[in-house]
Motif scaffolding. Structure first.
Motif: not given
Ligand SMILES: [Zn+2]
Ligand SMILES: [Zn+2]
Length: 145
Positions: A97, A100, A133, A136
């Motif tokens: 991701c 994050c 992800c 997010c």
């Molecule tokens: Zn993420």
């Protein structure tokens, strides 16, 4: 994972289960996603960094952990869930991701078979998808509203 399972896992891989090794393997088992050395350091305050990195090198040698280039310039470690001796590969696709910076194991997505030219010997595969992800992606969609 319980300590007993961790000890079994270490022994199955031919590693003597010392106290530190059990702690480090437990931390890897507890992580829901593959962990970087730095993340391991934060979660294990009782063992110093050089000790952790030496232990990871040993785990790698005995194929207890896989190391993954996570797509963000960082190496992350995960316990190998395959118990086969030679055919190590518990190989699955990873997802990085970009928001994050977590790396996820896509357990249900096996790595596609890729053929190599004659004479080449494939030892490992690093298959990383990048993007957002679900968390997010959701946050981003909310922000747009
Ligand atoms: Zn993420
Ligand atoms: Zn994984």
């Amino acid at each position: 994972m319980e300590d007993k399972h961790i000890i079994d896992l270490l022994e199955e891989h031919g590693i003597k289960p010392t106290a530190n090794r059990i702690v480090i393997a437990s931390a890897l088992a507890a992580g829901k996603t593959p962990l970087s050395l730095k993340e391991l350091e934060y979660s294990i305050l009782s063992i110093d960094k050089s000790n952790i990195s030496r232990t990871l090198a040993l785990f790698r040698k005995h194929r207890l952990v896989h190391d993954i280039e996570d797509g963000g310039g960082c190496v992350k470690y995960e316990l190998c869930m395959s118990h086969a001796e030679d055919d190590d590969e518990d190989m699955h696709v990873h997802f990085y991701c970009e928001s994050c910076h977590k790396t996820f194991c896509l357990w249900d997505t096996p790595i596609p078979e890729v053929s190599v030219p004659a004479g080449f010997v494939r030892k490992s595969v690093n298959y990383v998808l990048k993007g957002l992800c679900d968390d997010c992606a959701r946050k981003k969609a909310l922000r747009r509203q």
